[in-house]
Design a protein around this motif. Structure first.
Motif, PDB file in Angstrom:
ATOM      1  N   GLU A   1       0.832  -1.207   0.000  1.00  0.00           N
ATOM      2  CA  GLU A   1       0.000   0.000   0.000  1.00  0.00           C
ATOM      3  C   GLU A   1       0.864   1.254   0.000  1.00  0.00           C
ATOM      4  O   GLU A   1       0.571   2.231  -0.711  1.00  0.00           O
ATOM      5  CB  GLU A   1      -0.919   0.002   1.222  1.00  0.00           C
ATOM      6  CG  GLU A   1      -1.971  -1.103   1.222  1.00  0.00           C
ATOM      7  CD  GLU A   1      -1.410  -2.470   1.570  1.00  0.00           C
ATOM      8  OE1 GLU A   1      -2.075  -3.479   1.229  1.00  0.00           O
ATOM      9  OE2 GLU A   1      -0.302  -2.553   2.152  1.00  0.00           O
ATOM     10  N   LEU A   2       1.945   1.235   0.769  1.00  0.00           N
ATOM     11  CA  LEU A   2       2.851   2.385   0.797  1.00  0.00           C
ATOM     12  C   LEU A   2       3.524   2.573  -0.557  1.00  0.00           C
ATOM     13  O   LEU A   2       3.683   3.707  -1.035  1.00  0.00           O
ATOM     14  CB  LEU A   2       3.904   2.196   1.893  1.00  0.00           C
ATOM     15  CG  LEU A   2       4.941   3.319   2.039  1.00  0.00           C
ATOM     16  CD1 LEU A   2       4.270   4.649   2.332  1.00  0.00           C
ATOM     17  CD2 LEU A   2       5.955   2.962   3.124  1.00  0.00           C
TER      18      LEU A   2
ATOM     19  N   PHE B   1       9.725   6.887  -5.795  1.00  0.00           N
ATOM     20  CA  PHE B   1       9.967   5.449  -5.856  1.00  0.00           C
ATOM     21  C   PHE B   1      11.113   5.092  -4.911  1.00  0.00           C
ATOM     22  O   PHE B   1      11.936   5.939  -4.562  1.00  0.00           O
ATOM     23  CB  PHE B   1      10.272   4.993  -7.281  1.00  0.00           C
ATOM     24  CG  PHE B   1      11.408   5.734  -7.943  1.00  0.00           C
ATOM     25  CD1 PHE B   1      12.725   5.302  -7.814  1.00  0.00           C
ATOM     26  CD2 PHE B   1      11.158   6.871  -8.699  1.00  0.00           C
ATOM     27  CE1 PHE B   1      13.761   5.979  -8.424  1.00  0.00           C
ATOM     28  CE2 PHE B   1      12.196   7.557  -9.314  1.00  0.00           C
ATOM     29  CZ  PHE B   1      13.505   7.112  -9.179  1.00  0.00           C
ATOM     30  N   PRO B   2      11.188   3.825  -4.478  1.00  0.00           N
ATOM     31  CA  PRO B   2      12.189   3.422  -3.490  1.00  0.00           C
ATOM     32  C   PRO B   2      13.460   2.878  -4.129  1.00  0.00           C
ATOM     33  O   PRO B   2      13.441   2.302  -5.217  1.00  0.00           O
ATOM     34  CB  PRO B   2      11.477   2.314  -2.720  1.00  0.00           C
ATOM     35  CG  PRO B   2      10.654   1.639  -3.785  1.00  0.00           C
ATOM     36  CD  PRO B   2      10.219   2.744  -4.726  1.00  0.00           C
ATOM     37  N   MET B   3      14.567   3.047  -3.407  1.00  0.00           N
ATOM     38  CA  MET B   3      15.842   2.438  -3.795  1.00  0.00           C
ATOM     39  C   MET B   3      16.620   2.115  -2.528  1.00  0.00           C
ATOM     40  O   MET B   3      16.367   2.689  -1.466  1.00  0.00           O
ATOM     41  CB  MET B   3      16.675   3.386  -4.669  1.00  0.00           C
ATOM     42  CG  MET B   3      16.059   3.750  -5.997  1.00  0.00           C
ATOM     43  SD  MET B   3      17.132   4.819  -7.019  1.00  0.00           S
ATOM     44  CE  MET B   3      18.348   3.609  -7.571  1.00  0.00           C
ATOM     45  N   ALA B   4      17.554   1.188  -2.652  1.00  0.00           N
ATOM     46  CA  ALA B   4      18.524   0.920  -1.586  1.00  0.00           C
ATOM     47  C   ALA B   4      19.913   1.258  -2.126  1.00  0.00           C
ATOM     48  O   ALA B   4      20.144   1.241  -3.341  1.00  0.00           O
ATOM     49  CB  ALA B   4      18.465  -0.547  -1.165  1.00  0.00           C
TER      50      ALA B   4
ATOM     51  N   TRP C   1      13.642   7.164  -0.492  1.00  0.00           N
ATOM     52  CA  TRP C   1      12.699   7.553  -1.544  1.00  0.00           C
ATOM     53  C   TRP C   1      13.354   8.544  -2.501  1.00  0.00           C
ATOM     54  O   TRP C   1      14.111   9.417  -2.085  1.00  0.00           O
ATOM     55  CB  TRP C   1      11.448   8.172  -0.931  1.00  0.00           C
ATOM     56  CG  TRP C   1      10.710   7.220  -0.050  1.00  0.00           C
ATOM     57  CD1 TRP C   1      10.725   7.185   1.311  1.00  0.00           C
ATOM     58  CD2 TRP C   1       9.883   6.131  -0.465  1.00  0.00           C
ATOM     59  NE1 TRP C   1       9.947   6.152   1.779  1.00  0.00           N
ATOM     60  CE2 TRP C   1       9.421   5.484   0.709  1.00  0.00           C
ATOM     61  CE3 TRP C   1       9.477   5.637  -1.708  1.00  0.00           C
ATOM     62  CZ2 TRP C   1       8.574   4.378   0.666  1.00  0.00           C
ATOM     63  CZ3 TRP C   1       8.645   4.536  -1.746  1.00  0.00           C
ATOM     64  CH2 TRP C   1       8.198   3.917  -0.577  1.00  0.00           C
ATOM     65  N   VAL C   2      13.045   8.401  -3.775  1.00  0.00           N
ATOM     66  CA  VAL C   2      13.659   9.223  -4.809  1.00  0.00           C
ATOM     67  C   VAL C   2      12.579   9.995  -5.554  1.00  0.00           C
ATOM     68  O   VAL C   2      11.552   9.426  -5.945  1.00  0.00           O
ATOM     69  CB  VAL C   2      14.464   8.351  -5.799  1.00  0.00           C
ATOM     70  CG1 VAL C   2      15.190   9.233  -6.817  1.00  0.00           C
ATOM     71  CG2 VAL C   2      15.456   7.465  -5.056  1.00  0.00           C
TER      72      VAL C   2
ATOM     73  N   ILE D   1      13.068  -4.763  -0.947  1.00  0.00           N
ATOM     74  CA  ILE D   1      12.458  -4.324  -2.209  1.00  0.00           C
ATOM     75  C   ILE D   1      12.034  -5.532  -3.035  1.00  0.00           C
ATOM     76  O   ILE D   1      10.932  -5.563  -3.600  1.00  0.00           O
ATOM     77  CB  ILE D   1      13.440  -3.414  -2.979  1.00  0.00           C
ATOM     78  CG1 ILE D   1      13.550  -2.056  -2.259  1.00  0.00           C
ATOM     79  CG2 ILE D   1      13.009  -3.228  -4.422  1.00  0.00           C
ATOM     80  CD1 ILE D   1      14.564  -1.111  -2.870  1.00  0.00           C
ATOM     81  N   TYR D   2      12.898  -6.540  -3.096  1.00  0.00           N
ATOM     82  CA  TYR D   2      12.551  -7.751  -3.851  1.00  0.00           C
ATOM     83  C   TYR D   2      11.249  -8.357  -3.332  1.00  0.00           C
ATOM     84  O   TYR D   2      10.345  -8.687  -4.107  1.00  0.00           O
ATOM     85  CB  TYR D   2      13.679  -8.766  -3.751  1.00  0.00           C
ATOM     86  CG  TYR D   2      13.394 -10.061  -4.467  1.00  0.00           C
ATOM     87  CD1 TYR D   2      13.700 -10.220  -5.816  1.00  0.00           C
ATOM     88  CD2 TYR D   2      12.798 -11.134  -3.799  1.00  0.00           C
ATOM     89  CE1 TYR D   2      13.418 -11.408  -6.480  1.00  0.00           C
ATOM     90  CE2 TYR D   2      12.510 -12.322  -4.450  1.00  0.00           C
ATOM     91  CZ  TYR D   2      12.829 -12.443  -5.786  1.00  0.00           C
ATOM     92  OH  TYR D   2      12.532 -13.624  -6.441  1.00  0.00           O
TER      93      TYR D   2
END
Length: 210
Positions: A6-7, A17-20, A30-31, A86-87
């Motif tokens: 949901e997030l 969008f997310p990244m590590a 977050w980017v 993320i995976y």
């Protein structure tokens, strides 16, 4: 902050969008780029050499056949932003029908592909990989055709790279991106609806919009 499906969907709806930092990093950030890469739905460029490869029909194309394997292949490189969290969350999005993969096969070997998230009439490309020449380009050609046939209004590439620019991707401002994003979210599109075209039909459609 713990990631949830949901997030993630909320994040895409507001343009982030997310990244590590790397595979072993437990933290996710977050980017929200100042400049955003997108593929105009009618602006994919197929070179003569790529058209020749597609026309030969040596590869099999599939949709959502091996989502987990494809994401793992995208992360199988020295530097990756795809960590375990993320995976796992993208597997959840896939189970919910919001994350999709398009695979390229050489017989029974997965040799290329792309995956991303769909929300409304927006598609948010996450990553792609290639184990043989041009297989990521082939995946993108079939992806853009699918988005067009399904009625998508936006194809987000996050960042513009020389590789994506050579295929027709462009860069726009954050404000312009978010305006397009809101328009796309007001409509609906079904990634799974279109049938996969033959190589000849794919090239015919691409020629009509180039």
């Amino acid at each position: 902050m713990r990631l949830t499906p949901e997030l993630l969907l909320h994040a895409y709806s507001i343009g982030v969008f997310p990244m590590a930092e790397h595979r072993e990093d437990d933290e996710v950030f977050w980017v929200d780029p100042k400049r955003r890469g997108i593929f105009p739905i009618d602006g994919f460029h197929i070179s003569r050499s790529l058209a020749k490869t597609i026309r030969q029909g040596a590869y099999e194309i599939s949709v959502n056949r091996a989502f987990g394997d494809l994401v793992a292949a995208c992360a199988d490189r020295e530097e990756t932003w795809i960590n375990d969290e993320i995976y796992a969350r993208y597997q959840d999005l896939h189970a919910l029908g919001h994350a999709h993969s398009l695979e390229v096969w050489d017989q029974d070997r997965l040799v290329g592909g792309v995956y991303g998230v769909s929300l409304g009439a927006g598609f948010f490309g996450e990553s792609m990989f290639s184990r043989q020449r041009d297989t990521s380009k082939i995946a993108l050609a079939y992806l853009i055709d699918r988005l067009r046939q399904a009625g998508f209004q936006l194809c987000d590439t996050q960042f513009l790279t020389p590789h994506l620019a050579s295929l027709g991707a462009i860069e726009i401002s954050r404000a312009a991106y978010k305006a397009r994003l809101q328009q796309a979210l007001e409509k609906e599109a079904d990634f799974t609806a279109p049938q996969l075209p033959s190589p000849a039909l794919l090239l015919q459609r691409m020629a009509q919009t180039s």
